[in-house]
Every structure is written in C-alpha cells, then in structure tokens.
Write an enzyme that holds these catalytic residues in place. Structure first.
Site, PDB file in Angstrom:
ATOM      1  N   ASP A  52      -1.573  -6.809   1.140  1.00  0.00           N
ATOM      2  CA  ASP A  52      -2.604  -6.938   2.173  1.00  0.00           C
ATOM      3  C   ASP A  52      -3.818  -6.063   1.901  1.00  0.00           C
ATOM      4  O   ASP A  52      -4.936  -6.422   2.260  1.00  0.00           O
ATOM      5  CB  ASP A  52      -2.033  -6.671   3.573  1.00  0.00           C
ATOM      6  CG  ASP A  52      -1.237  -5.380   3.685  1.00  0.00           C
ATOM      7  OD1 ASP A  52      -1.195  -4.610   2.700  1.00  0.00           O
ATOM      8  OD2 ASP A  52      -0.653  -5.141   4.753  1.00  0.00           O
ATOM      9  N   ASP A 461       2.098   6.351   5.063  1.00  0.00           N
ATOM     10  CA  ASP A 461       3.357   5.625   5.213  1.00  0.00           C
ATOM     11  C   ASP A 461       4.525   6.142   4.375  1.00  0.00           C
ATOM     12  O   ASP A 461       5.662   5.977   4.757  1.00  0.00           O
ATOM     13  CB  ASP A 461       3.186   4.130   4.908  1.00  0.00           C
ATOM     14  CG  ASP A 461       2.250   3.440   5.857  1.00  0.00           C
ATOM     15  OD1 ASP A 461       2.114   3.915   6.997  1.00  0.00           O
ATOM     16  OD2 ASP A 461       1.624   2.449   5.473  1.00  0.00           O
TER      17      ASP A 461
END
Length: 829
Positions: A52, A461
């Site tokens: 993405d 993350d």
C-alpha cells in the site's frame, strides 16, 4: 480522456554517473500490509505483489522478490509508491499494469496514473489520470480494480474510486475513456462525517473480472463482471455485450460488500468473498458465494455460521489445475488467530486451518517458520500466541501452475508455502514468511554511532532494529527492538562519549515510552523515569549518557537525569527540535520556528542562541559527532553552521535551499561528509559535500526516496563514505562512495543482497496510521506552527487520541479534533 506521456522509468533529473549505487538494508520480512498478489495465468513463475505504501515487487524463482517501482517515486511523484491495483496481460507475460497513487483526499495533491511495463517492471510508461488513486485508502485490499481482456490485449478496464466510475482503454493503456453506460459508481462511504476525506470518500468500484469462457464480440470478451461498493441496491454488475451495456447481476446476495471475485474456467463458476466492512481493518460478518455461469444460479458456500461467524471474508484462492479446490480467509479474525478454510468440492464442505478442542486448547493444522526474518518469531509470534497466521488477509493466491504453491498477504508480511495439497491428505501444511526482498517500512529515525553500533533504525509498526556492524546490513536481524517493544519507535539517539548508551522513544500511551540500552541496542530496558502519559516525539542523549531530553508529542519538552522522573522545560515550546552536543555533556540544542536555543547546564535551562539571518524556518539540528560545539542547522534558506556551541552561525552556501534532514558521516581521510536533503542544482534530492558545504554533489541519481520532506538521514560513523536514507514506506537504503569536491565516484556496498531491496507527503505534515501491526503511513516535517506548551494530557496534530484498547490521552491540542480512522485508531485532525 487520459493521454499517455510515455515517460520512461530512467528519466533521472540528475546525472546518473554522479550518483551512488543504492541497496536496501535487509529486514527480510516485509514489515507492512500486502493487499494484492497477482500470478500470470499462462506463464509459469511470473507473479507480482503490491504494497500500500511500499511499491510493487516481482517474484523470483527462489521465493524472493525484486522491487520494480524504485525509480518512479521521486520527490514530486512520491505517491507512485502507493498501488491500488495490479493487472497482467494474459497474452503477454512481459506486460504488467498498476494503478498508482496514495490518497484521494487532500493529503495527496497529485492525480493518479495507470502505469504500464512491457518488460516485467524494468521500465514504465504512464497514462495520467484526471483524478486521484487511493493505494493507502480504505478498501485497498479489494480487487483487482484493473483487468486486461484475456481475448484482446488492447482492452484494459479500470474501476475507479471517488465516484469516477468505470474506465476503458482500447489501445493497450495509452488512452482511457469513461464507460458512460456504467451508471453505478458506488454509494458507500466508510464514515460520511470524516472531515479529512479519508473515510468519507466514496469507495467506488472494487474489481473487474472477465469471463474467459464466454464468447467474443468483435474480438473482445463478451461477459465482464464489475464489483461496486454499494450495499443498498446492487454490488455486482455484468455486461454480456463486451461492455456496451450493464445490469445488476440477477439473484445476487445483498447487504455485504464483495471483496474478491475469481473465475474457475473449468467449472464455469465465479467465487466471491463478502464482508460487512470494506477493509482492511473491519468486518464482523460476511459470506462466500459461488455463481454458476451455466445455470445463472447462486449458492451460499460460507464455511461457518452462527457464533463461529464473527468476521468477514477477504482473501480467495482458486486452484486452476484442480477444479473445485479453493481456499478462503477471514479478512480479520483478530483473536485468537486468522482463520483460513479449504474446500475440495466447490465449497460444499470445508476444513479449517485450526479449530478449538476444549477451550483454550486448539488443534493447529499447520507449522510456522520464518527463516528469512527471524525477528517476526521473536518479536511477534513468541510475544503472544494471538494472530500468528496474520491479519488483514485480502491477498490469497494459488499458483496456477502448482497446486502446492500458495501465497497470502497480511498486515505484516507475505506468508505461504509449497505443500498446500497436504491439507487434503494429512490436514496439515507448512507455512513460512515469504517476503524476502520486500522492505515496506515507514522509517522514523536513524543513527549510526561512531565506535559503536553501525545502524539504529526506528520504524513504524515494527518497533526498530539494530545492526551492529556494516557487515550485518544484508542479514535479517534475529530480533526487533523488544523489552520494551514499542509498536512504533519515533526516535533514537546515542551518547557521544559513552557510545554503548542508547535511548529511544515510543508512540503508544499507557506505558513508559522510553527504552534505554547500555550495549549499543542489543538489549533494552524500560526507563521508569518516564510517565505513562508522555509519548512520541524525539529524544536526545547527553554526551555522557546521564541525561535524556525528550520533546514529546503529548507533554512538551521534558528532561530527566540519572533515570529520575522527567520535569518540564518551560523555556522551550512544545514539539521543539532537540539535539545534544556529542562531546560536551553540558550542552543541548533546540530550535523552534526560526529561533535557536542553547543550554550550557545539561538541559536544565535554555537561552536564545545565535541568529540565522535570512531563515524563517528551522527544519533540523545536528551536532558534530567528534567536535564539541560544532552544530549544523538546516533551514528553508540553507544550512547554517556554528563552531561555538550555537552562539553564532554562518550560512555555509546558497547552493542548497529549503533543506530538510541533514547528517554527518565519516569521509575519506580525516574529513567528515555532510549529507542533506534539499533543493539544489539538480532539483529536490539528496546531496553530499566533502568540503563542509562549499560544493555539493547529487548522490541520488535515479533512485527513488519518495518525498524528501519525510526522509530520514544518517551518515555512517564507522565506514567512510557510507550513507543511509530512511524512507516513508520502502525501508532503509544505503550506499557507499567517495565525494571529491563537486564530483563523485560511487560504488555500491557489497554487503547487501542484490535481491534485497511499507504515508509520504508534500511539504505539509500528515500522519495516517493503521493498526498497531499493519503498515503505517507516517510523514513528518521537522517543523511546528504553534508554540503551545502542554500542561495537561493533550496530544498534537496527527497523533493518536483513541481507538480500541487505547489508554493514552484523548484530548487534542487547540484547533484539532479527535477523528476515528478505523476501530483501532483515532487521531487529532
């Protein structure tokens, strides 16, 4: 109509011979969301994956991946690392298409493009769109929205977002026109009240699927299916006259949104997965359906029902060699694990990849391994037994030439294996992480320690990584940063006179968000002097390692000495830039707007330092690693230097303006190279100087780094001429070479694998966060616009303020509102 500008990939604005040769620092595990995987239907071994925010990759025969979009995301085209759809030409294995763009709202000012390669991604041409593409928007895992007519390579369809409808090319992607006969452009908006436009944009079209078993009309496939994000009227449309007219497919399921639509040509059947959410984070109900093309009948083949159905369905893999064999995945089964189902009778019966025996015991019909990225085991699987099979599973494919080979994308990596048919006999499969070569991380901070750890990488993350030496850059780390393991590490710094001492900050309120190490980042411990309400921002370690200065995101600038409790530094504005002198323990530096601050008493108090005449915005501050009192400041007017602890400054050169992050690294002999992202003679790029900024050389060439405003930068403290670039979605690149005056002899480092390789921004600051372990789109400039000190628990623009399980500050700074981005993340907008 779109017209192709036929822009070749190798259109570098800078002289290639002047640039370094770049490689990727290896993590081996991907690190972010993989929403799409596409196999070529007629040529063995050809497959692609899209990230993405991290570009596009081509599969290699050894299960590794090669990046194929690294040259098309320069500063002005950073959004090209977002990919919302992929398509291959069934008649030509060398042709691949991609819909490129990052956001459909104001975060991305650029319209998207349909990119085409005729050499499997080595070069590209572009058909520029008149609207935006959302590679990092909600619903990016549906699709694929691009498709090439299997009977006619000149015909390409694209299903757009934002109400722009269906588009068609009849000249192999050179031009596209709107299919005006296709009327339903989508009605669904995830959150119509979202003022940012991120969740309030119309989701639009979801997939285009050709029926290759249907007849042709004037050389075009007659039957085509298109999915639409519309759960109120109809979501699947069909044309039986090669796209001239369209109608809602009769008898179709209602209520849910279709995510994937796959044809099994031997069966003459379509398989579709549905969810009550658009993904990739939501979905608490859903279904799987089979549509018989011969009888035009629908059959509900959902694998589970009742209380066992607590998720929607996303990923769908159909076996082309064994009709009736397929796998489907729960889009999001957040606890205790993802769920995948297998059928060998067209969905009449199913077997799960795990099932409860007597709670909390379960039978797990799989084995897991991660040889390419051992940190995934130590940092994720061993920390908790939840979700080892992944999450956000939208991409799921069975190799059309090998029924045993399957791949699926998760919010962290690509997984899969080579014994899928063992599911049918032994009901057990071997699953590995298979993302070697994919580097899809948003890098928050870099440091290279002279005489210490070669590279410290703080990431979104996945916490962060330590590379002890240059020789380890091509080897995946055994562990990410743990104990404490922050979801996102926002900053890392070292003590210049005690180089084994490292400090880092995290971005999740509710626990202490500072970690300290006394062995160069090999192991960590919690700094209990930190409160549980301070988080984010940047850290600076004093030269001797006795004091931490922390410019937090939630409570302004704070100081702690000897791991005692932090106290507020009232003299500094909230979110001020900070740095420590690396050789004199008494000095810290800070900056805000155009004002430079100096502390000569170990950060206890700050006073205004020297002026930077001609500059109105300070972007970054660094101290020389080995010379006390030598400080560099990047600004909108260029780079300024001080040799007297910031008492006065001199503009180094007018050759670079609008300079963002800067760094120093060891050069040849006794010199130190100065590196800078800024506007120079070759445009907005990475430059290097061997003569303290008198002359500059383009080090970037055709290599993409995305937006230079979001890049992180570090010069090696140990290896002459080695420099590191942290990107907003493609991990860390590095190169090694010699800079001489205004020219460069560039040589690539030999320690990186040749196959190694996930939002970005313009000059404004934006942050888009996903889940705690998905791919995070984080963009930061190093500036602030409001001098607001924070005495209560509030957070600034673009920081987290809510979400499921969140325990931090819920109040936004004045002028901003806490807006939900998904059920797990709200941020101040």
């Amino acid at each position: 109509m779109w017209t192709s500008k036929a822009l070749a990939l190798l259109l570098a604005a800078a002289p290639i011979e002047a640039a370094f040769s770049w490689s990727s620092v290896k993590t081996g595990g991907g690190g972010g969301f993989i929403p799409g995987i596409v196999f070529h239907p007629k040529t063995k071994g050809v497959a692609y994956a899209r990230a993405d925010i991290g570009g596009i990759y081509r599969l290699n025969s050894d299960d590794s991946w090669t990046p194929i979009s690294d040259g098309i995301a320069q500063d002005s085209t950073w959004h090209n690392w977002g990919s919302d759809a992929l398509a291959v030409d069934p008649q030509n294995a060398d042709v691949v298409y991609a819909a490129l763009g990052m956001y459909t709202n104001s975060w991305d000012p650029n319209n998207g493009a349909i990119a085409k390669s005729t050499d499997q991604g080595s070069t590209w041409t572009f058909s520029n769109l008149t609207f935006k593409v959302g590679g990092n928007m909600p619903g990016r895992g549906t699709g694929e929205r691009l498709a090439v007519d299997p009977a006619n390579s000149n015909i390409v369809y694209y299903g757009a977002r934002s109400g722009h409808g269906l588009w068609k090319s009849t000249d192999g992607g050179v031009t596209f026109s709107n299919v005006t006969s296709f009327k339903n452009t989508g009605t669904y908006r995830e959150d119509p009240s979202d003022s940012t436009g991120y969740e309030s944009d119309i989701m639009g079209l979801l997939f285009v699927t050709f029926d290759s078993t249907s007849s042709t009309i004037s050389g075009a496939t007659s039957r085509i299916f298109v999915g639409v994000a519309d759960n109120t009227t109809a979501s699947v449309y069909v044309s039986t006259d090669a796209g001239s007219t369209w109608s809602a497919l009769a008898g179709q399921p209602g209520t849910f949104f279709p995510h994937k639509c796959k044809l099994q040509p031997t069966e003459k059947a379509l398989y579709l997965t549905y969810s009550d959410g658009i993904g990739p984070y939501d979905g608490t109900n859903g279904a799987v359906w089979r549509y018989d093309l011969t009888t035009s009948t629908w059959t509900n083949i959902t694998p589970v029902s009742g209380s066992n159905l607590y998720f929607g369905f996303g990923g769908l893999g159909v076996d082309m060699l064994k009709p009736g064999y397929l796998v489907v995945a729960a889009l999001n089964s957040w606890w205790p694990n993802a769920q995948i189902f297998r059928s060998n009778d067209s969905g009449t019966t199913w077997s799960p990849i795990w099932e409860w025996t007597s709670y909390p015991s379960m039978n797990q019909y799989y084995g897991l391994s991660t040889p390419n990225a051992p940190w995934i085991n130590t940092g994720f699987w061993e920390v908790t037994n939840d979700e080892p099979l992944g999450w956000m599973i939208e991409a799921l494919e069975i190799d059309p030439f090998n029924s045993d080979h399957w791949l699926y994308g998760t919010g962290l990596t690509i997984m899969g294996g080579h014994d899928l048919t063992s599911w049918d006999s032994a009901h057990n499969v071997s699953i590995s992480t298979l993302a070697n070569g994919i580097e899809e991380m948003a890098v928050e901070s870099l440091a290279s320690v002279p005489g210490g750890s070669e590279l410290l990488v703080a990431v979104g993350d996945d916490s962060g990584f330590t590379y002890a030496s240059s020789s380890s850059l091509g080897t995946a780390p055994a562990s990410n940063w743990m104990a404490p393991e922050f979801t996102t590490s926002t900053s890392v710094d070292y003590a210049g006179l005690a180089v084994a001492d490292i400090v880092r900050s995290g971005n999740s309120a509710g626990t202490q968000q500072l970690g300290v190490s006394s062995n160069g980042g090999s192991t960590w411990s919690i700094d209990y002097g930190a409160s549980t309400t301070a988080y984010g921002g940047t850290v600076a370690y004093s030269a001797s390692g006795d004091t931490v200065l922390w410019s937090t995101a939630s409570q302004g600038v704070m100081r702690s000495q000897y791991t005692n409790s932090f106290t507020s530094i009232s003299a500094l504005p909230a979110t001020a830039l900070i740095a420590s002198d690396k050789q004199n323990d008494n000095y810290f530096y800070a900056a805000y707007a155009s004002t430079f601050y100096v502390s000569s008493n170990n950060g206890q108090t700050f006073a205004t330092g020297g002026s930077l005449s001609g500059a109105s915005q300070i972007n970054y501050v660094i101290a020389h690693p080995t010379t006390a009192g030598k400080v560099y400041v990047s600004t909108n007017a260029g780079i300024y230097a001080s040799t007297n602890f910031g008492s006065s400054f001199t503009l180094l050169t007018s050759a670079l303006t609008n300079v963002y992050e800067i760094a120093l690294g060891v050069g040849s002999g006794s010199t130190w190279y100065l590196y800078a992202f800024g506007t120079g003679p070759d445009g907005n790029r990475l430059y290097g100087s061997a003569d303290n900024g008198n002359t500059w050389t383009d080090l970037q060439g055709s290599q993409s780094f995305g937006s230079i405003a979001s890049c992180k930068l570090a010069g090696s403290g140990n290896v002459a001429g080695q420099v590191y670039v942290g990107t907003n979605g493609r991990g860390v690149f590095y190169a090694k070479g010699t800079i001489t005056g205004g020219s460069t002899s560039g040589t690539s480092s030999t320690s990186a694998s040749s196959t190694s390789t996930s939002h970005a921004t313009t000059l404004t600051t934006i942050t888009t966060s996903t889940t705690t372990t998905g791919s995070t789109a984080t963009t930061t400039t190093h500036t602030s616009t409001a001098a607001t000190t924070t005495s209560t628990c509030t957070v600034g623009q673009y920081y987290q303020c809510g979400g499921s399980g969140y325990t931090g500050c819920t109040n936004c700074a004045s002028g901003y509102t806490c807006v939900a981005q998904n059920p797990y993340y709200s941020q101040c907008i």
